[in-house]
Design a protein around this motif. Structure first.
Motif, short mmCIF file in Angstrom:
data_model
loop_
_atom_site.label_atom_id
_atom_site.label_comp_id
_atom_site.label_asym_id
_atom_site.label_seq_id
_atom_site.Cartn_x
_atom_site.Cartn_y
_atom_site.Cartn_z
N THR A 177 38.14 48.72 36.06
CA THR A 177 37.25 48.60 37.21
C THR A 177 36.75 49.95 37.71
OG1 THR A 177 38.97 48.81 38.91
CG2 THR A 177 38.62 46.62 37.95
N GLU A 180 41.41 50.40 38.46
CA GLU A 180 42.49 49.53 38.03
C GLU A 180 42.16 48.86 36.70
OE1 GLU A 180 44.47 47.62 42.02
OE2 GLU A 180 42.55 46.79 41.39
N LEU A 182 42.49 45.28 35.04
CA LEU A 182 42.73 43.88 35.37
C LEU A 182 43.05 43.12 34.09
CD1 LEU A 182 39.79 43.10 37.84
CD2 LEU A 182 42.00 44.14 38.33
N ARG A 198 46.97 43.40 38.26
CA ARG A 198 46.15 44.59 38.46
C ARG A 198 47.05 45.82 38.37
NH1 ARG A 198 43.38 42.96 44.13
NH2 ARG A 198 42.83 45.18 44.04
N ASN A 200 47.38 49.91 38.61
CA ASN A 200 46.80 51.16 39.11
C ASN A 200 47.56 52.32 38.48
OD1 ASN A 200 46.29 53.52 40.69
ND2 ASN A 200 45.55 52.23 42.35
N TRP A 206 51.84 47.63 39.78
CA TRP A 206 51.18 46.36 39.48
C TRP A 206 51.08 45.51 40.74
CZ3 TRP A 206 49.01 44.75 34.95
CH2 TRP A 206 49.37 45.42 33.77
N ILE A 209 47.57 39.05 40.56
CA ILE A 209 46.28 38.48 40.92
C ILE A 209 46.48 37.10 41.55
CG2 ILE A 209 44.16 37.49 39.93
CD1 ILE A 209 44.11 39.79 37.97
N TRP A 225 33.43 43.16 33.24
CA TRP A 225 33.48 43.72 34.59
C TRP A 225 32.06 44.01 35.04
CZ3 TRP A 225 36.03 43.95 38.84
CH2 TRP A 225 35.76 44.94 39.80
N PRO A 249 38.32 41.62 43.26
CA PRO A 249 39.58 42.28 43.62
C PRO A 249 39.63 42.77 45.07
CG PRO A 249 38.24 43.71 42.23
CD PRO A 249 37.55 42.38 42.28
N ASP A 252 40.58 39.57 46.63
CA ASP A 252 41.64 38.92 45.85
C ASP A 252 41.40 37.42 45.78
OD1 ASP A 252 43.98 38.74 44.30
OD2 ASP A 252 45.25 38.47 46.07
#
Length: 292
Positions: A177, A180, A182, A198, A200, A206, A209, A225, A249, A252
């Motif tokens: 993204t 992150e 996904l 997700r 990072n 984590w 989702i 994306w 995201p 969410d």
């Protein structure tokens, strides 16, 4: 079906196709991977059902010509691998028969550099890979849960956190993204999945989702994306789902994609984001499922 050794270029402005030249192109095969460098379309590896390959070629649309890649130092033959473009190199990693190895191809020097194997994840295929701008992150697949983060500058792998990570899976999809990775869908532990996570890399954490209004479970689907949303569509779950979902995201949350004029259900379609639309093409309407 027999593998193909042909392809084409589609120009949406003129709504026209141009057949790619056959001279200099790779031999017929499937399960190969390709990247776009900004100048060339590079394809590598693949499988015919009886032979596995470790050769590749570069197609330049300006000259309308193919050029074979140097094979000296190339990774071993494989399929079900991943390929990403870093901005300067194509990184190949994993796949069947890969022995957790990989390679970095520099199109300027037409040369290969192996990726480190001492700290790499164990042999893996049917995984996903994304490029963050500084690292390649691989997740899931046949034999490993944590995946790995590969830094080509230092030629080193590190293991991402497994806390709150999605359960082991293969034939899922992953997108980057900008901040992150996904991960969604796939197959593992004897069942289809409609969950994800997700990741990072900055915080090495984590987040699960949200599953409210999520599309039905599936694998071998397409994902893109958009710059704001993850869109998933198609795949396999006996039979082929013709539906999809859009995940935001920021909130969410999920919402369904339209079912009006939807294409026929299929698995393994190719999907791209044009800037305004998700395009899906191809795929396999098989009579029996398979993650291969």
């Amino acid at each position: 079906p027999s593998p193909l050794s042909s392809g084409g270029r589609y120009n949406p402005t003129t709504d026209t196709w141009t057949i790619l030249p056959s001279s200099g192109a790779l031999s017929a095969r499937g399960y190969l991977k390709g990247v776009w460098t900004g100048d060339d379309f590079i394809v590598w590896g693949g499988y015919t059902g009886s032979q596995v390959y470790n050769d590749g070629a570069r197609y330049n649309p300006t000259s309308n010509t193919w050029t074979p890649l140097n094979q000296s130092g190339a990774p071993t033959a494989r399929y079900f691998h991943t390929a990403i473009w870093t901005g300067t190199e194509m990184i190949i990693w994993g796949g069947s028969f890969s022995d957790n190895s990989g390679g970095r191809y520099n199109p300027i020097t037409d040369s290969w550099t192996p990726t480190d194997q001492t700290t790499a994840p164990i042999l893996n295929w049917l995984h996903t890979a994304v490029w963050t701008g500084s690292e390649m992150i691989v997740f899931g697949g046949s034999l490993t849960t944590p995946g790995g983060r590969y830094n080509p500058t230092t030629d080193t792998w590190t293991t991402p956190s497994t806390i709150n990570a999605p359960e082991k899976r293969e034939a899922h999809t992953a997108v980057w993204t900008g901040s992150e990775m996904l991960v969604w869908g796939g197959y593992g532990n004897g069942h289809f999945m409609n969950n994800g996570g997700r990741y990072n890399p900055t915080t090495n954490t984590w987040i699960t989702i949200n599953n409210l209004n999520v599309p039905q479970a599936r694998y071998n689907h397409a994902s893109v994306w958009t710059g704001a949303e993850l869109i998933v569509w198609g795949g396999w779950n006996d039979p082929y789902p013709q539906d999809g979902g859009r995940y935001d995201p920021v909130t969410d949350s999920w919402q369904s994609t339209s079912l009006v004029n939807v294409p026929a259900g299929r698995e393994r379609p190719t999907g791209v984001w044009t800037g305004t639309e998700m395009m899906v093409w191809g795929g396999t309407p098989e009579t029996s499922p398979g993650t291969g």
